[in-house]
Write an enzyme that holds these catalytic residues in place. Structure first.
Site, short mmCIF file in Angstrom:
data_model
loop_
_atom_site.label_atom_id
_atom_site.label_comp_id
_atom_site.label_asym_id
_atom_site.label_seq_id
_atom_site.Cartn_x
_atom_site.Cartn_y
_atom_site.Cartn_z
CG ASN A 165 2.88 -3.91 14.72
OD1 ASN A 165 2.65 -3.05 13.87
ND2 ASN A 165 2.16 -5.02 14.83
CG ASP A 182 -0.04 -1.68 16.39
OD1 ASP A 182 0.97 -1.60 15.66
OD2 ASP A 182 -1.20 -1.52 15.96
CB THR A 225 -0.91 0.04 1.25
OG1 THR A 225 -0.09 -0.13 2.41
CG2 THR A 225 -1.97 -1.04 1.19
CD GLU A 276 -1.48 -4.62 12.07
OE1 GLU A 276 -0.32 -4.40 12.45
OE2 GLU A 276 -2.07 -3.88 11.28
CE LYS A 306 -0.11 2.86 15.56
NZ LYS A 306 -0.47 1.49 15.12
#
Lengths: 572, 114
Positions: A263, A314, A180, A198, A338
């Site tokens: 992550n 995360d 993406t 994930e 993040k």
């Protein structure tokens, strides 16, 4: 202040007059991206310096009140909105929409020069969660490069849109994930990182020959070296994660690709404090939630810093910004995480400082600004987290879009998000067949911070020390990128759909305009035929913005999540 | 209070198989035989809960499932075929009997104590 005056001492028309004739277009190469020509926006981050800054000043604090829509373009099929960062070269604007639709447009008029819609595996995309948005293209050697959700990288002719090559890099049927993020071009090589955090997988970053499309190397962000393999106890590297789903940058002085990684999986571990030996993935889980330096030619790891060893929250490092600064003879790289902290490194990714952008952080008590060591980390066991909500929310104190560094003001303009989450940690088993599924490891819900309500803010800070000069607040966290310009302006496209222009020195709002739907993508400035334009993508929907309607109501309840437009502004 | 259907034993699932060797296994067009424990609560914590908050008890990216007015057929159909731009299709990943168990889980959802 909206008076009519030309910015003193600055040219009305900066740079040579340009036409959109491809005959006059120059090749985009590494030297040109390095030089960061003022009329262009040649990479996702503007240039390798990653400033998200335009030296153009035709539009400035004195005349921004006269900014109005010059033209628009509707890409169609904007499932989950429009999330990409346009790029521009020689008066031509290139951008991508959902399903990796690519457009080349006359930057002055919006006329479509060409478009390319790759034929994708629609059945696969229907089974993907983080899909089908695309966040941008790369330019180089007369080509436009774009990745797809079904695991391919394309090289298109920049003049015609014709496919020159396509290369299958990931078995997306098995791993679910694809591309993406925008690619990065440097020295005959195209770099692109896969999704990964994930899902079970090893989060590869690829290098492809820009001329032939042939794969040059692949670096596995999960256990990509013998040393890293030792940091995944019980063979948990197989449950994986990682990836590098946003583009990093290139340091030509050391021939190094700088990239941020995602992550490990599951996102939330049940290890408790004994995460080195217990839980889903015992150990530090290298090279997840890290910043890494890879040799451009070989893909060999040169140096790294793991911002969050054994990330159990995360709060990964996939944010793509590597802001290359120089101060008092020292060269720095600034990289936001993040979790809400901003890391300051030298060019070899040795920690020089760490400062918090947001207030509501409690996954650690602090991070040592000298060493980067996490102090007072919260590692959860199975069950409901009761003592206080986890802050920030899974959306991050800092999201994946980019801030802007303005070399004229010396300030870094960056969006922060103040929100938290309730959490109930569960043991999970990775789902790997027939197709890998998400591996989250908890039930959760957005929650307000203990100190008050959810909000977002634009900060103007010293990028090295973090010292704050001014702040603008928003009732809901903005999710788009930030642009600053030599016209002493900072542009912020917010979540409600308003594009704001602020005075770069003091944050005073000088202008705003509704784009009709929420923003969660890029914003750039470029020049075509001697005129400056501001181009912004509008269109809401996706893995974070889908949280807005149930949590904030209001305008979000009726905001489409399958629509979008590229909106381009100029002076009247 | 945990859901009364927290552990539904003796039900399928290749998708929740403990074996990690399947990472490298060839892709199978159909799920493996229903021979292992299928834990819906774990499925929510791993996959569904990313959008259906608090194990389906609250709205998140996806709607709240507890007390949903949708009928069983609608829920089965949505799980199988998804909704473009909002929910993935799970017809290749979950068997009909597994989807039935998810419907049972959703119908039994109660607010968590505390």
């Amino acid at each position: 202040m909206k008076t009519w005056w030309c910015y003193s001492g600055l040219p009305l028309v900066v740079g040579a007059t340009l036409t959109v004739s491809s005959a006059l277009a120059q090749t985009v190469d590494t030297a040109r991206i390095e030089a960061a020509g003022q009329n262009d926006w040649l990479t996702y981050h503007g240039s390798y310096k990653s400033y998200h800054y335009s030296p153009l000043s035709q539009i400035n604090a004195g005349n921004v009140g006269n900014l109005s829509v010059a033209w628009m373009h509707i890409p169609g099929r904007s499932t989950r909105g429009l999330q990409s960062m346009p790029v521009a070269a020689d008066g031509v604007l290139y951008y991508s929409g959902s399903y990796s639709r690519v457009f080349a447009l006359n930057g002055a008029t919006g006329e479509v020069i060409w478009s390319y819609f790759p034929e994708l595996d629609e059945a696969l995309i229907a089974r993907q969660t983080h899909s089908p948005y695309n966040r941008g293209v790369a330019l180089g050697e007369g080509k436009v490069f774009v990745g797809t959700m079904d695991g391919r990288l394309f090289g298109l002719d920049a003049k015609t849109g014709k496919v020159l090559w396509e290369t299958k890099l990931i078995d997306s049927q098995k791993l679910t994930v694809g591309f993406t993020g925008a690619p990065l071009y440097a020295k005959g090589t195209v770099i692109i990182g896969s999704q990964g955090g994930e899902w079970p997988g090893r989060g590869p970053i690829f290098a492809v020959d820009a001329t032939t499309g042939k794969k040059k190397w692949e670096f596995l962000t999960v256990a990509g070296t013998d040393d890293a393999m030792k940091t995944w106890g019980n063979d948990s590297w197989r449950t994986g994660g990682g990836g590098g789903w946003m583009p990093g940058t290139y340091d030509s002085e050391t021939n190094t690709v700088l990239w941020g990684t995602a992550n490990p999986a599951p996102l939330y571990d049940w290890s408790g404090a004994d995460f080195k030996t217990q839980g889903a993935r015992p150990g530090d889980n290298l090279y997840t939630s890290s910043v890494i330096g890879l040799d451009l030619d070989t893909g060999k790891l040169k140096f790294y810093h793991q911002e969050l060893p054994h990330d159990a929250w995360d709060f990964d490092s996939a944010v793509g910004e590597f802001v290359m600064l120089e101060r008092d003879g020292q060269k720095y790289v600034v990289h936001p995480n993040k979790g809400g902290f901003v890391f300051v490194y030298d060019r070899n990714l040795a920690v020089k400082n760490v400062w918090p952008l947001v207030q509501n952080i409690n996954f650690v008590k602090s991070i040592d600004p000298k060493t980067g060591e996490l102090i007072g980390r919260r590692d959860f066991s199975v069950g409901k987290v009761t003592e206080m909500p986890l802050c920030p929310y899974i959306g991050g104190g800092i999201s994946w879009n980019s801030g802007s560094y303005n070399p004229k003001t010396g300030l870094y303009y960056k969006l922060g998000q103040e929100w938290c989450m309730t959490l109930d940690i569960q043991k999970t088993t990775p789902v790997t067949t027939p197709q890998a599924q998400l591996n989250i490891g908890a039930d959760f819900k957005m929650a307000p911070p203990p100190s008050g309500e959810i909000y977002g803010h634009l900060d103007a800070r010293d990028p090295i020390t973090g010292e704050k000069k001014w702040e603008v607040r928003y009732p809901e966290p903005p999710l788009g990128s930030v642009l600053s310009t030599a016209g002493n302006l900072v542009f912020v496209p917010d979540s409600r759909g308003i594009l704001h222009a602020y005075d770069a020195d003091n944050g005073a709002e000088l202008w705003n305009h509704s784009d009709g739907t929420g923003h969660q993508g890029g914003i750039i400035s470029y020049s075509a035929n001697g005129k400056q334009y501001i181009a912004v993508t509008a269109g809401f929907g996706g893995m974070l913005s889908d949280d807005y309607a149930p949590n904030f109501g209001g305008v979000y309840k009726s905001m489409p999540r399958d629509d979008g437009a590229l909106i381009v502004y100029s002076l009247k | 209070m945990k859901s009364s259907v927290k552990r539904i034993a003796a039900l399928p699932v290749a998708v929740l198989a403990v074996s990690l060797s399947c990472v490298a296994a060839a892709q199978s067009p159909t799920p493996a035989p229903d021979s292992e424990t299928f834990d819906v609560e774990q499925l929510f914590a791993g996959t569904c809960g990313f959008c259906h908050s608090e194990g389906g008890r609250a709205a998140g990216k996806g709607p709240q499932l507890m007390n949903t007015p949708r009928d069983d057929d609608f829920i089965r159909n949505r799980i199988k075929h998804g909704k473009q731009g909002a929910m993935p299709a799970f017809d290749g990943a979950l068997t009909d009997s597994q989807i039935d168990q998810i419907v049972t889980y959703i119908r039994a959802l109660k607010p968590r104590a505390g």
